[in-house]
Design a protein around this motif. Sequence first.
Motif, PDB file in Angstrom:
ATOM      1  N   MET A   1      37.470  26.594  27.337  1.00 21.25           N
ATOM      2  CA  MET A   1      38.166  25.940  26.237  1.00 21.25           C
ATOM      3  C   MET A   1      37.234  24.885  25.671  1.00 21.25           C
ATOM      4  O   MET A   1      36.759  24.026  26.403  1.00 21.25           O
ATOM      5  N   ARG A   2      37.004  24.984  24.364  1.00 22.14           N
ATOM      6  CA  ARG A   2      36.045  24.075  23.758  1.00 22.14           C
ATOM      7  C   ARG A   2      36.640  23.493  22.491  1.00 22.14           C
ATOM      8  O   ARG A   2      37.185  24.227  21.663  1.00 22.14           O
ATOM      9  N   SER A   3      36.563  22.165  22.357  1.00 18.94           N
ATOM     10  CA  SER A   3      37.050  21.507  21.154  1.00 18.94           C
ATOM     11  C   SER A   3      35.894  20.821  20.458  1.00 18.94           C
ATOM     12  O   SER A   3      35.108  20.119  21.093  1.00 18.94           O
ATOM     13  N   LEU A  16      38.113  29.389  22.170  1.00 22.45           N
ATOM     14  CA  LEU A  16      38.207  29.990  23.507  1.00 22.45           C
ATOM     15  C   LEU A  16      36.977  30.848  23.684  1.00 22.45           C
ATOM     16  O   LEU A  16      36.705  31.703  22.847  1.00 22.45           O
ATOM     17  N   VAL A 130      33.954  18.788  37.978  1.00 22.24           N
ATOM     18  CA  VAL A 130      35.106  17.971  38.346  1.00 22.24           C
ATOM     19  C   VAL A 130      35.824  18.574  39.545  1.00 22.24           C
ATOM     20  O   VAL A 130      36.672  17.940  40.150  1.00 22.24           O
ATOM     21  N   VAL A 134      35.484  23.956  38.409  1.00 24.04           N
ATOM     22  CA  VAL A 134      35.762  23.471  37.047  1.00 24.04           C
ATOM     23  C   VAL A 134      34.687  22.482  36.651  1.00 24.04           C
ATOM     24  O   VAL A 134      34.385  21.547  37.400  1.00 24.04           O
ATOM     25  N   CYS A 136      32.990  20.160  33.192  1.00 24.85           N
ATOM     26  CA  CYS A 136      33.152  19.681  31.834  1.00 24.85           C
ATOM     27  C   CYS A 136      31.784  19.613  31.190  1.00 24.85           C
ATOM     28  O   CYS A 136      30.769  19.358  31.843  1.00 24.85           O
ATOM     29  N   SER A 138      30.072  18.053  27.536  1.00 23.25           N
ATOM     30  CA  SER A 138      30.258  17.376  26.253  1.00 23.25           C
ATOM     31  C   SER A 138      28.960  17.464  25.480  1.00 23.25           C
ATOM     32  O   SER A 138      27.881  17.591  26.062  1.00 23.25           O
ATOM     33  N   PHE A 154      33.583  19.158  23.329  1.00 27.25           N
ATOM     34  CA  PHE A 154      33.941  19.028  24.736  1.00 27.25           C
ATOM     35  C   PHE A 154      34.459  20.369  25.216  1.00 27.25           C
ATOM     36  O   PHE A 154      35.292  20.986  24.558  1.00 27.25           O
ATOM     37  N   SER A 156      35.976  22.540  28.675  1.00 30.70           N
ATOM     38  CA  SER A 156      36.459  22.618  30.056  1.00 30.70           C
ATOM     39  C   SER A 156      36.199  24.039  30.509  1.00 30.70           C
ATOM     40  O   SER A 156      36.718  24.983  29.915  1.00 30.70           O
ATOM     41  N   VAL A 158      36.097  26.983  33.476  1.00 29.18           N
ATOM     42  CA  VAL A 158      36.574  27.428  34.784  1.00 29.18           C
ATOM     43  C   VAL A 158      35.698  28.585  35.245  1.00 29.18           C
ATOM     44  O   VAL A 158      35.529  29.564  34.527  1.00 29.18           O
TER      45      VAL A 158
END
Lengths: 163, 163
Positions: A1-3, A16, A130, A134, A136, A138, A154, A156, A158
């Motif tokens: 998931m990337r924003s 996604l 994390v 998982v 992260c 950025s 950013f 997340s 998996v």
Amino acid sequence: MRSGHSLAFQQFEDVLSEVQITPAENNDADIENLITSSSLNVETSAVQAPFRMTWSAESDWEPDDPDAVSSGSCLIVPVPVNDERGHLLRSVGYAEAAPAESEYLFLGDGTFVLTTQYEQSIAEERIWFVSEHVRCRSSVLRTSAGSGVLQTSFASEVRRLSS
Amino acid sequence: MRSGHSLAFQQFEDVLSEVQITPAENNDADIENLITSSSLNVETSAVQAPFRMTWSAESDWEPDDPDAVSSGSCLIVPVPVNDERGHLLRSVGYAEAAPAESEYLFLGDGTFVLTTQYEQSIAEERIWFVSEHVRCRSSVLRTSAGSGVLQTSFASEVRRLSS
């Protein structure tokens, strides 16, 4: 998931994507080529844990074609200087598509920080785990001329172990 | 600009919010109360740079009422142990609404890392400046029982100096 955050326009992009990571062989001809055409004056034996990354991504910025998937592939070649820092060569850059040379370092808690000077921009990426599976990631993209921040992102991620 | 990633459901939440930060006075009665009711055994004189934070946020998760704005306010009280780490008391928690006690530390590059143990969860927040007036903030929320990561979030924050 990337924003993605586009700061000037206050626009969000949600993506996604699937990323696949595969170890490359140290004697891969593409690695040799990447090193030879880089500014680094090193032998192939200085390379550690090179890998290929392929991705396919689905963005909410393409509402006309919700099934549009962008994809790509990249060879990534770390050349450590010591345990804490080194160089990283990429066949395809993050901010610009040309091959890219980055500097990396590890912070005290293991966070990986990657800085890349492109022609028009400077990218700083950070990766930290994390939990075991998982992580992260950025990124911050700024103009190479000044300190203007163009966009941030950013992700997340998996981990799925390959079977 | 803040993006939330709900990992189990692969759901994005995009939020635009305004955060206001105002210094508090060291002799503020609320600070005294927060310290007295905390587990820390310190005097008010140990407090450094306490402040109040108020926010109002607009989320894309409330499509029925696009003008819905959530808001809140919080008193934040740092109690340094030394230059690198310390405690941080909050009148309202981040993951749960009760008052919260956190531990903070600075990484070698100035990244601020805040860890809070709530009743049901553990939150890790990171704040780092990417230019004088732009900072990034990430958070990871995990179950206190195990290492399961519930959700992550990332904010890109642009400072507006008060006139």
